[in-house]
Write a protein that holds these residues in place. Structure first.
Motif, short mmCIF file in Angstrom:
data_model
loop_
_atom_site.label_atom_id
_atom_site.label_comp_id
_atom_site.label_asym_id
_atom_site.label_seq_id
_atom_site.Cartn_x
_atom_site.Cartn_y
_atom_site.Cartn_z
N ASP A 46 0.95 -1.31 0.01
CA ASP A 46 -0.05 0.03 -0.16
C ASP A 46 0.92 1.35 0.05
OD1 ASP A 46 -2.79 0.96 0.14
OD2 ASP A 46 -1.83 2.14 2.09
N ASP A 47 1.91 1.39 0.72
CA ASP A 47 2.79 2.42 0.91
C ASP A 47 3.81 2.58 -0.62
OD1 ASP A 47 2.60 2.61 3.51
OD2 ASP A 47 4.28 2.11 4.15
N GLN B 78 3.44 6.04 -2.53
CA GLN B 78 4.79 6.70 -3.04
C GLN B 78 4.71 6.71 -4.69
OE1 GLN B 78 7.71 4.13 -1.83
NE2 GLN B 78 7.32 4.59 0.64
N GLY B 79 3.59 6.13 -5.37
CA GLY B 79 3.65 6.40 -6.85
C GLY B 79 4.63 5.39 -7.50
N LYS B 80 5.16 4.45 -6.77
CA LYS B 80 6.16 3.45 -7.41
C LYS B 80 5.38 2.27 -8.02
CE LYS B 80 9.99 4.73 -4.64
NZ LYS B 80 10.92 4.59 -3.42
N VAL B 81 4.09 2.27 -7.58
CA VAL B 81 3.54 0.86 -7.94
C VAL B 81 1.91 1.60 -8.17
CG1 VAL B 81 2.55 -1.19 -7.04
CG2 VAL B 81 4.79 -0.95 -6.86
N ARG B 82 1.19 0.97 -9.13
CA ARG B 82 -0.25 1.31 -9.50
C ARG B 82 -1.15 0.28 -8.80
NH1 ARG B 82 0.94 5.02 -14.90
NH2 ARG B 82 1.93 6.71 -13.70
N TYR B 83 -1.14 -0.85 -9.01
CA TYR B 83 -1.94 -1.69 -8.57
C TYR B 83 -1.22 -2.84 -7.90
CZ TYR B 83 -5.23 0.44 -11.66
OH TYR B 83 -5.66 1.59 -12.24
N TRP C 27 -9.05 -8.93 3.06
CA TRP C 27 -9.79 -8.32 4.30
C TRP C 27 -8.62 -7.58 4.98
CZ3 TRP C 27 -14.28 -7.08 5.16
CH2 TRP C 27 -15.20 -7.34 4.56
N THR C 28 -7.48 -7.86 5.09
CA THR C 28 -6.42 -7.15 5.71
C THR C 28 -6.44 -5.78 5.40
OG1 THR C 28 -5.24 -9.13 6.19
CG2 THR C 28 -4.15 -7.07 6.59
N ALA C 29 -6.51 -5.42 3.94
CA ALA C 29 -6.59 -4.34 3.43
C ALA C 29 -7.68 -3.56 3.55
CB ALA C 29 -6.29 -4.57 1.79
N ARG C 30 -8.95 -4.30 3.62
CA ARG C 30 -10.38 -3.61 3.74
C ARG C 30 -10.35 -2.88 5.15
NH1 ARG C 30 -14.72 -7.09 0.48
NH2 ARG C 30 -13.61 -6.91 -1.63
N SER C 31 -10.09 -3.96 6.31
CA SER C 31 -10.04 -3.49 7.38
C SER C 31 -9.24 -2.12 8.02
CB SER C 31 -9.58 -4.62 8.51
OG SER C 31 -10.03 -5.86 8.23
N HIS C 32 -8.16 -1.92 7.20
CA HIS C 32 -7.27 -0.85 7.48
C HIS C 32 -7.31 0.08 6.31
CE1 HIS C 32 -5.50 -2.99 10.95
NE2 HIS C 32 -5.46 -4.13 10.20
N HIS C 33 -8.22 0.16 5.46
CA HIS C 33 -8.50 1.09 4.39
C HIS C 33 -7.26 1.33 3.69
CE1 HIS C 33 -12.28 2.23 6.32
NE2 HIS C 33 -11.64 2.30 7.33
N MET C 34 -6.69 0.12 3.48
CA MET C 34 -5.60 0.04 2.31
C MET C 34 -5.85 -0.35 0.97
SD MET C 34 -2.29 -1.19 4.90
CE MET C 34 -3.15 -2.64 5.54
N ASN C 35 -4.96 -0.12 0.05
CA ASN C 35 -5.43 -0.74 -1.52
C ASN C 35 -5.31 -2.27 -1.55
OD1 ASN C 35 -5.26 1.66 -3.48
ND2 ASN C 35 -3.71 1.98 -1.86
#
Ligand SMILES: NC(=O)c1ccc[n+]([C@@H]2O[C@H](COP(=O)([O-])OP(=O)(O)OC[C@H]3O[C@@H](n4cnc5c(N)ncnc54)[C@H](OP(=O)(O)O)[C@@H]3O)[C@@H](O)[C@H]2O)c1
Length: 315
Positions: free
Chosen positions: A141-142, A146-151, A167-175
């Motif tokens: 997600d970082d 930082q713009g180094k990665v898009r997806y 679900w880890t990403a969803r729970s912490h509002h990450m991509n």
């Protein structure tokens, strides 16, 4: 060419993609290609409308990314580059896996080799039992921030592992991950047990690897005939040229002939009949192969075709 969304993202990828693990691999491998061959294949790839190129930091110990970087000079914007991290890239304890340390170090190396300042799709090559998933998801997600990665996506994850990461990403509002790469072809349907239904439900894009079963589904290996010289399965059949597989290939050839198509077209059409499949990343050793693969995108199988094929595959 036809284009599909990469999972639930807005990114459009060509339904036929290019797998890059033939580029820069050790010379002793049957599928070794140098810079000149890689550049010729990539030029043709872009010419026929394929935009999706899948590589990994580990392919050819970095050479695949390096050759792609050279081949795409001045054309970077025409390609969607997917690469991967996780494999051991050195002997040190932190030279492998999906820790923040390793991911952050490897992304810089991939960007340098690819001669770009962003990676379109950054994939975790395999699950890492030794790193908490939250650490990995946050590092990925970082990289987006930082713009180094898009997806971000993954490969060789089971259904529960992709679910856990999402679900880890969803729970912490990450991509969250948009794609997963499993081995998947008419001759290897293990992904259908759990991963394919999971991807349908969560709208995760599937990028099937070994889609041509190492070339067996191209029609060039026939029952009772020696493998063509220089082909991948010529020296080492990797357990693919079995009686059972060759019988299936003969039946699929007959099915295609009746419909004025080829088994090569069928290998792609069958995978693309699955709604969750985003891009079929076949490897190639010659520009002509890329051109024939791109042409297969027109055949759309009917429900009756799919039932008949199931009958052949399950006999
Ligand atoms: N995530 C992972 O762990 C993982 C693992 C493996 C692969 N992958 C990815 O999946 C991609 C595809 O895998 P792959 O290349 O190993 O297997 P594949 O797509 O099943 O087979 C590709 C091979 O088939 C032959 N071929 C391709 N198009 C052809 C055509 N039109 N006519 C005749 N022969 C043709 C070529 O081999 P010859 O010309 O040598 O016969 C080519 O190298 C890789 O490049 C890589 O990006 C990912």
């Amino acid at each position: 060419m036809k284009y599909r969304r990469l999972g639930h993202s807005g990114l459009k990828v060509s339904a036929i993609g290019l797998g890059a693990n033939n580029f820069g691999t050790a010379a002793k491998w049957p599928f070794h290609l140098g810079q000149k061959e890689t550049s010729a294949i990539i030029d043709r790839t872009l010419d026929v409308g394929i935009n999706f190129i899948d590589t990994a930091n580990a392919y050819g110990a970095g050479k695949s990314e390096e050759f792609i970087g050279v081949a795409l000079k001045g054309k970077r914007d025409q390609a969607v580059i997917a690469t991967k991290v996780w494999s051991a890239m050195g002997d040190g304890p932190n030279d492998k896996g999906s820790s923040r340390h390793h991911v952050m170090a490897q992304v810089e190396k991939s960007l340098t080799r690819l001669q770009t300042d962003y990676i379109d799709l950054y994939q975790l090559h395999s699950w890492d039992d030794d790193t908490p998933i939250e650490e990995t998801v946050r590092a990925m997600d970082d990289l987006i921030t930082q713009g180094k990665v898009r997806y971000v996506g993954c490969s060789n994850y089971s259904a529960w592992q992709v679910c856990e990461a999402m679900w880890t990403a969803r729970s912490h509002h990450m991509n969250e991950m948009v794609s997963v790469q499993p081995p998947y072809s008419m001759l290897d349907r293990k992904a259908e047990d759990e991963l394919v239904p999971f991807c349908d439900a969560y709208n995760v894009g599937i990028l099937p690897y070994f889609p041509l079963a190492h070339g067996l589904l191209t029609g060039k290996y026939r029952k009772g005939q020696a493998p063509p010289k220089g082909s991948r399965l010529a020296g080492n059949d990797r357990g693919m040229l079995t009686e059972g597989n060759l019988d299936i290939v003969e039946k699929l050839n007959a099915f295609c002939k009746e419909r004025s198509h080829t088994i090569l077209e069928l290998a792609f059409a069958w995978l693309l009949s699955r709604p969750a499949v985003s891009s079929v990343i076949a490897g190639a050793t010659k520009p002509e192969q890329v051109a024939s693969n791109a042409k297969t995108v027109e055949w759309e199988l009917t429900e009756a075709d799919l039932t008949e094929i199931d009958g052949i595959l399950n006999a």
